[in-house]
Design a protein around this motif. Structure first.
Motif, PDB file in Angstrom:
ATOM      1  N   SER A 195      79.234  69.197  16.111  1.00  0.00           N
ATOM      2  CA  SER A 195      79.618  68.196  17.113  1.00  0.00           C
ATOM      3  C   SER A 195      80.205  68.860  18.352  1.00  0.00           C
ATOM      4  CB  SER A 195      80.675  67.244  16.539  1.00  0.00           C
ATOM      5  OG  SER A 195      80.120  66.371  15.602  1.00  0.00           O
ATOM      6  N   ARG A 196      79.896  68.293  19.513  1.00  0.00           N
ATOM      7  CA  ARG A 196      80.490  68.715  20.784  1.00  0.00           C
ATOM      8  C   ARG A 196      80.686  67.493  21.666  1.00  0.00           C
ATOM      9  NH1 ARG A 196      80.217  73.795  22.981  1.00  0.00           N
ATOM     10  NH2 ARG A 196      81.834  72.851  24.287  1.00  0.00           N
ATOM     11  N   LEU A 197      81.534  67.662  22.669  1.00  0.00           N
ATOM     12  CA  LEU A 197      81.648  66.674  23.733  1.00  0.00           C
ATOM     13  C   LEU A 197      80.713  67.127  24.852  1.00  0.00           C
ATOM     14  CD1 LEU A 197      85.523  66.160  23.867  1.00  0.00           C
ATOM     15  CD2 LEU A 197      83.819  64.691  22.743  1.00  0.00           C
ATOM     16  N   ALA A 198      79.760  66.260  25.213  1.00  0.00           N
ATOM     17  CA  ALA A 198      78.772  66.657  26.215  1.00  0.00           C
ATOM     18  C   ALA A 198      79.405  66.958  27.569  1.00  0.00           C
ATOM     19  CB  ALA A 198      77.706  65.570  26.358  1.00  0.00           C
ATOM     20  N   CYS A 199      80.590  66.391  27.824  1.00  0.00           N
ATOM     21  CA  CYS A 199      81.246  66.659  29.112  1.00  0.00           C
ATOM     22  C   CYS A 199      81.823  68.070  29.175  1.00  0.00           C
ATOM     23  CB  CYS A 199      82.323  65.631  29.412  1.00  0.00           C
ATOM     24  SG  CYS A 199      83.774  65.707  28.341  1.00  0.00           S
ATOM     25  N   GLN A 200      81.887  68.734  28.039  1.00  0.00           N
ATOM     26  CA  GLN A 200      82.477  70.075  28.005  1.00  0.00           C
ATOM     27  C   GLN A 200      81.410  71.166  27.949  1.00  0.00           C
ATOM     28  OE1 GLN A 200      85.979  70.361  28.410  1.00  0.00           O
ATOM     29  NE2 GLN A 200      85.469  68.229  28.903  1.00  0.00           N
ATOM     30  N   ILE A 201      80.152  70.778  28.089  1.00  0.00           N
ATOM     31  CA  ILE A 201      79.062  71.755  28.147  1.00  0.00           C
ATOM     32  C   ILE A 201      78.429  71.649  29.526  1.00  0.00           C
ATOM     33  CG2 ILE A 201      76.874  72.516  27.146  1.00  0.00           C
ATOM     34  CD1 ILE A 201      77.640  70.992  24.586  1.00  0.00           C
TER      35      ILE A 201
ATOM     36  N   THR B  62      83.505  59.642  23.942  1.00  0.00           N
ATOM     37  CA  THR B  62      82.322  58.776  24.008  1.00  0.00           C
ATOM     38  C   THR B  62      81.117  59.535  24.576  1.00  0.00           C
ATOM     39  OG1 THR B  62      82.808  57.862  26.195  1.00  0.00           O
ATOM     40  CG2 THR B  62      83.730  56.701  24.283  1.00  0.00           C
ATOM     41  N   CYS B  63      81.210  60.851  24.585  1.00  0.00           N
ATOM     42  CA  CYS B  63      80.068  61.675  24.982  1.00  0.00           C
ATOM     43  C   CYS B  63      79.706  62.617  23.827  1.00  0.00           C
ATOM     44  CB  CYS B  63      80.373  62.459  26.252  1.00  0.00           C
ATOM     45  SG  CYS B  63      81.709  63.655  26.044  1.00  0.00           S
ATOM     46  N   HIS B  64      80.033  62.176  22.620  1.00  0.00           N
ATOM     47  CA  HIS B  64      79.822  62.974  21.409  1.00  0.00           C
ATOM     48  C   HIS B  64      78.329  63.249  21.189  1.00  0.00           C
ATOM     49  CE1 HIS B  64      80.094  62.836  16.700  1.00  0.00           C
ATOM     50  NE2 HIS B  64      79.983  64.067  17.131  1.00  0.00           N
ATOM     51  N   VAL B  65      78.002  64.513  20.962  1.00  0.00           N
ATOM     52  CA  VAL B  65      76.608  64.896  20.670  1.00  0.00           C
ATOM     53  C   VAL B  65      76.599  65.969  19.586  1.00  0.00           C
ATOM     54  CG1 VAL B  65      75.743  64.367  22.990  1.00  0.00           C
ATOM     55  CG2 VAL B  65      76.600  66.672  22.495  1.00  0.00           C
ATOM     56  N   TYR B  66      75.420  66.173  19.032  1.00  0.00           N
ATOM     57  CA  TYR B  66      75.221  67.246  18.058  1.00  0.00           C
ATOM     58  C   TYR B  66      74.330  68.316  18.678  1.00  0.00           C
ATOM     59  CZ  TYR B  66      76.599  63.432  14.919  1.00  0.00           C
ATOM     60  OH  TYR B  66      77.263  62.384  14.326  1.00  0.00           O
TER      61      TYR B  66
ATOM     62  N   MET C 289      91.493  71.546  22.017  1.00  0.00           N
ATOM     63  CA  MET C 289      91.631  70.184  22.560  1.00  0.00           C
ATOM     64  C   MET C 289      90.361  69.373  22.294  1.00  0.00           C
ATOM     65  SD  MET C 289      92.487  69.041  26.462  1.00  0.00           S
ATOM     66  CE  MET C 289      90.886  69.405  27.137  1.00  0.00           C
ATOM     67  N   GLU C 290      89.223  69.991  22.532  1.00  0.00           N
ATOM     68  CA  GLU C 290      87.954  69.290  22.296  1.00  0.00           C
ATOM     69  C   GLU C 290      87.800  68.963  20.816  1.00  0.00           C
ATOM     70  OE1 GLU C 290      84.476  71.268  23.868  1.00  0.00           O
ATOM     71  OE2 GLU C 290      83.117  70.035  22.660  1.00  0.00           O
ATOM     72  N   ASP C 291      88.147  69.905  19.966  1.00  0.00           N
ATOM     73  CA  ASP C 291      88.015  69.684  18.529  1.00  0.00           C
ATOM     74  C   ASP C 291      88.917  68.533  18.073  1.00  0.00           C
ATOM     75  OD1 ASP C 291      86.628  70.593  16.195  1.00  0.00           O
ATOM     76  OD2 ASP C 291      88.570  71.259  15.435  1.00  0.00           O
ATOM     77  N   ALA C 292      90.116  68.462  18.629  1.00  0.00           N
ATOM     78  CA  ALA C 292      91.043  67.379  18.266  1.00  0.00           C
ATOM     79  C   ALA C 292      90.463  66.033  18.701  1.00  0.00           C
ATOM     80  CB  ALA C 292      92.396  67.612  18.918  1.00  0.00           C
ATOM     81  N   MET C 293      89.835  66.014  19.868  1.00  0.00           N
ATOM     82  CA  MET C 293      89.233  64.760  20.336  1.00  0.00           C
ATOM     83  C   MET C 293      88.036  64.384  19.467  1.00  0.00           C
ATOM     84  SD  MET C 293      89.578  62.302  22.406  1.00  0.00           S
ATOM     85  CE  MET C 293      91.031  63.096  23.084  1.00  0.00           C
TER      86      MET C 293
END
Ligand code: FES
Length: 106
Positions: free
Chosen positions: A82-88, A48-52, A67-71
């Motif tokens: 696409s990225r998870l903002a929590c992982q940047i 739910t923190c998906h960003v481009y 793991m991030e890619d699978a999510m």
């Protein structure tokens, strides 16, 4: 410190400063930027923190691990950037970064 511009799906931009080491998800939440939920608290477990991220910045933001890619596969509207903002994590290198948000996080 990095100035990050978050652009909502409707085009509304929010430019805020995020301290080094703080995730871009936390940076959005703590600054009241709408469009990023962060339901799992930053554990790469909710998407739910998906960003481009603009392709020109991937050299600095890095790319998703397995793991991030699978999510991200579970997120609506996944794209190549696409990225998870929590992982940047914010850093001086990311000063000026613009990220866009998907239409929905659910
Ligand atoms: S906050 Fe849950 S995946 Fe980023």
């Amino acid at each position: 410190m990095a100035r990050i511009t978050y652009v909502e799906f409707n085009g509304t931009a929010h430019s805020v400063e995020v301290a080094n080491g703080v995730s871009l998800m936390e940076g959005a939440i703590s600054n009241g930027v709408p469009g990023i939920d962060g339901d799992c608290g930053g554990n790469a477990a909710c998407a739910t923190c998906h960003v481009y991220v603009d392709g020109a910045w991937t050299g600095k933001t890095g790319t998703p691990n397995e793991m991030e890619d699978a999510m991200l596969d579970l997120a609506d509207g996944k794209r190549d950037n696409s990225r998870l903002a929590c992982q940047i994590l914010a850093s001086d290198d990311l000063d000026g970064l613009v990220i866009e948000m998907p239409e929905t996080q659910h």
